[in-house]
Design a protein around this motif. Structure first.
Motif, short mmCIF file in Angstrom:
data_model
loop_
_atom_site.label_atom_id
_atom_site.label_comp_id
_atom_site.label_asym_id
_atom_site.label_seq_id
_atom_site.Cartn_x
_atom_site.Cartn_y
_atom_site.Cartn_z
N ASN A 76 0.80 -1.33 -0.03
CA ASN A 76 -0.06 0.05 -0.03
C ASN A 76 0.92 1.11 0.03
OD1 ASN A 76 -2.91 -0.52 0.20
ND2 ASN A 76 -2.16 -2.07 1.61
N LEU A 77 2.04 1.20 0.82
CA LEU A 77 2.91 2.26 0.63
C LEU A 77 3.38 2.61 -0.69
CD1 LEU A 77 4.97 1.96 4.02
CD2 LEU A 77 3.38 3.65 3.51
N VAL A 78 3.83 1.86 -1.21
CA VAL A 78 4.48 1.98 -2.78
C VAL A 78 3.38 2.44 -3.75
CG1 VAL A 78 6.57 0.65 -2.37
CG2 VAL A 78 4.39 -0.38 -3.35
N ALA A 83 0.94 6.52 -7.01
CA ALA A 83 -0.36 7.38 -7.42
C ALA A 83 -0.26 8.90 -7.20
CB ALA A 83 -1.45 6.74 -6.90
N SER A 84 0.38 9.07 -6.15
CA SER A 84 0.63 10.69 -5.72
C SER A 84 1.63 11.00 -6.79
CB SER A 84 1.34 10.68 -4.63
OG SER A 84 0.20 10.16 -3.43
N LEU A 89 2.69 14.18 -11.60
CA LEU A 89 3.49 14.38 -12.84
C LEU A 89 2.55 14.66 -14.02
CD1 LEU A 89 6.22 14.06 -14.32
CD2 LEU A 89 5.45 11.59 -14.69
N PHE A 90 1.42 14.14 -14.03
CA PHE A 90 0.43 14.25 -15.28
C PHE A 90 -0.33 15.57 -15.19
CE2 PHE A 90 1.03 9.98 -16.10
CZ PHE A 90 0.69 9.52 -17.21
N VAL A 99 -5.35 14.80 -13.39
CA VAL A 99 -5.77 13.92 -12.43
C VAL A 99 -6.50 12.49 -13.20
CG1 VAL A 99 -7.18 13.77 -10.20
CG2 VAL A 99 -5.78 15.87 -10.82
N ALA A 100 -7.57 12.87 -13.74
CA ALA A 100 -8.33 11.96 -14.26
C ALA A 100 -7.39 10.98 -15.04
CB ALA A 100 -9.47 12.31 -15.08
N LEU A 101 -6.66 11.48 -15.77
CA LEU A 101 -5.57 10.74 -17.01
C LEU A 101 -4.62 9.71 -15.85
CD1 LEU A 101 -4.93 10.06 -19.83
CD2 LEU A 101 -3.40 11.98 -19.76
#
Length: 432
Positions: A76-78, A83-84, A89-90, A99-101
């Motif tokens: 879960n940490l990784v 995801a963050s 980045l996106f 965010v959606a992408l």
């Protein structure tokens, strides 16, 4: 003022970090599946052959709660960190739509490369993968153990509020049930033949079954009357297909000993041979008979087999809680529960026709045990309340049916084909 380039060092560093975190996520996912799916029996076998990785994996799986907690914490940490970083980045590259992408792209990447792919490999090579990842996972468990311990206390506290008691040392299935389930599953998939399945399950069931279930009922026991003439005793022993026969005096409940055919012949040979032989008139069967061996009807087959081997005997008389004779059991009876029917040249062959008739009915002897019927036909009639087919019908009917009476229960139709006094001697059975 110059705009900051999008594809700068920070971009590539973040992208590399995301890839690295996905690799770690794949490692944790695959490790969790490998260590939980690996057979402890196979790991033990590999550890006994000197495989240190298998030995470590076996040690890790002993505390499954701590193992799963540590692996899930790392996973879960990784995943959250990846995801963050992907969202940042996106968002930098695509603005608010990033965010959606980022959610869509990371979902696909995590699903394919961090979940399905490593878990598929781990399931396919569970023991090998478990042995390979065990050194790293052991370090992870040591690092995360304080946090995992606090999480365990919190989880147990929440479950206790809802009335759920957890025992981390208990197994959901016993080893016995796991082996039996694997054998049954292997048979249903065609990997284990019917005869092999019956033998393996028969051996596993010895500890759960009692001598009462397989003993020869007292009504069918052949006995020798101690007060009979010596010639009559000799003739009965020679004509009998059995080597050992119980000896009674007065009434059949009064068993005074057990005679072995060889001991009987030796004693009579001493009385008849030689010029000064006293003759058969001096024969006393009580001096030749061995002391009878009685066992309670509730003794398990596993315990009784061990007693037979320890006492160097093959024959026991079964009594109930009041000491009344109920039947007899031999070592051969117990072995037949594993390997099937054992016959020799002196056994009276009993032909059992278990082929269905034109109407689909099986004509079954009422005294046939439910277990034997199930093994012969691959049925699953319950044998908890009765040992024989006739006993099952009487138990379900709550009476002694008359000839021609029919019943339907447990998915089968039973018809009483023949009855002698209070015994159901033959039954017609077919599956509904």
């Amino acid at each position: 003022m110059d705009e900051t380039p999008l594809l700068d060092t920070a971009f590539w560093t973040t992208a590399a970090a995301i890839v690295g975190l996905l690799v770690l996520s794949a490692f944790f996912s695959g490790s969790e599946t490998a260590l939980t799916a690996a057979s402890r029996g196979k790991l033990r076998s590999q550890a006994d052959r000197g495989n240190k990785g298998a030995e470590r994996a076996l040690h890790l799986t002993e505390d499954s709660e701590r193992l799963i907690g540590s692996v899930l914490l790392g996973n879960n940490l990784v995943n959250i960190l990846a995801a963050s970083l992907a969202t940042a980045l996106f968002t930098r590259v695509f603005g608010e739509s990033g965010v959606a992408l980022a959610t869509l792209v990371m979902t696909l990447l995590v699903l394919i490369f961090a979940e399905v792919l490593p878990k598929t490999y781990a399931i396919t090579n569970a023991e090998t993968a478990a042995a390979r990842v065990s050194p790293v996972i052991r370090v992870v468990i040591l690092l995360f153990s304080p946090v995992v311990r606090m999480v365990q206390i919190l989880v147990r506290g929440v479950l206790r509020v809802f009335g759920v008691q957890t025992d981390p040392d208990s197994r959901v299935l016993s080893v016995h049930e796991e082996i039996a389930g694997a054998i049954t599953l292997g048979h249903s998939e065609g990997a284990v033949g019917k005869e092999h399945r019956d033998r393996l399950l028969g051996a596993l069931d010895l500890g759960d079954r009692t001598v009462e279930e397989i003993m020869l009922h007292r009504s069918a026991i052949e006995m020798i009357d101690a007060d009979a003439e010596p010639e009559q005793i000799l003739s009965q022993a020679l004509q009998s297909p059995h080597t050992r026969l119980p000896v009674y005096r007065g009434e059949q409940e009064n068993i005074i000993g057990l005679i072995h055919a060889k001991d009987l012949l030796r004693a009579m040979d001493r009385l008849m041979r030689g010029d000064d032989a006293p003759g058969l008139g001096e024969f006393d069967i009580a001096q030749v008979a061995m002391k009878p061996y009685f066992v309670p009807e509730t003794t398990t087959l596993d315990d009784q087999m061990r007693q037979f081997l320890r006492r160097h005997t093959h024959f026991a008389l079964v009594v109930d809680e009041y000491g009344a004779l109920q039947g007899l059991i031999t070592l051969e009876d117990i072995l037949e529960e594993i390997v099937g029917e054992i016959t020799d040249e002196f056994d009276v062959e009993e032909t059992i026709n278990l082929t269905p008739g034109p109407d689909g009915n099986y004509l079954v002897d009422g005294g046939m045990t439910i277990r034997d019927l199930n093994r012969a036909t691959d049925w699953s009639l319950p044998d908890e309340e009765a040992n024989t087919v006739a006993g099952l019908v009487i138990h379900e009917a709550q009476s002694i049916p008359v000839e021609g009476q029919c019943f339907s229960f447990h998915g089968f139709r039973f018809e009483v084909a023949a009855r002698e006094q209070n015994r159901l001697t033959q039954l017609k059975i077919r599956k509904l």
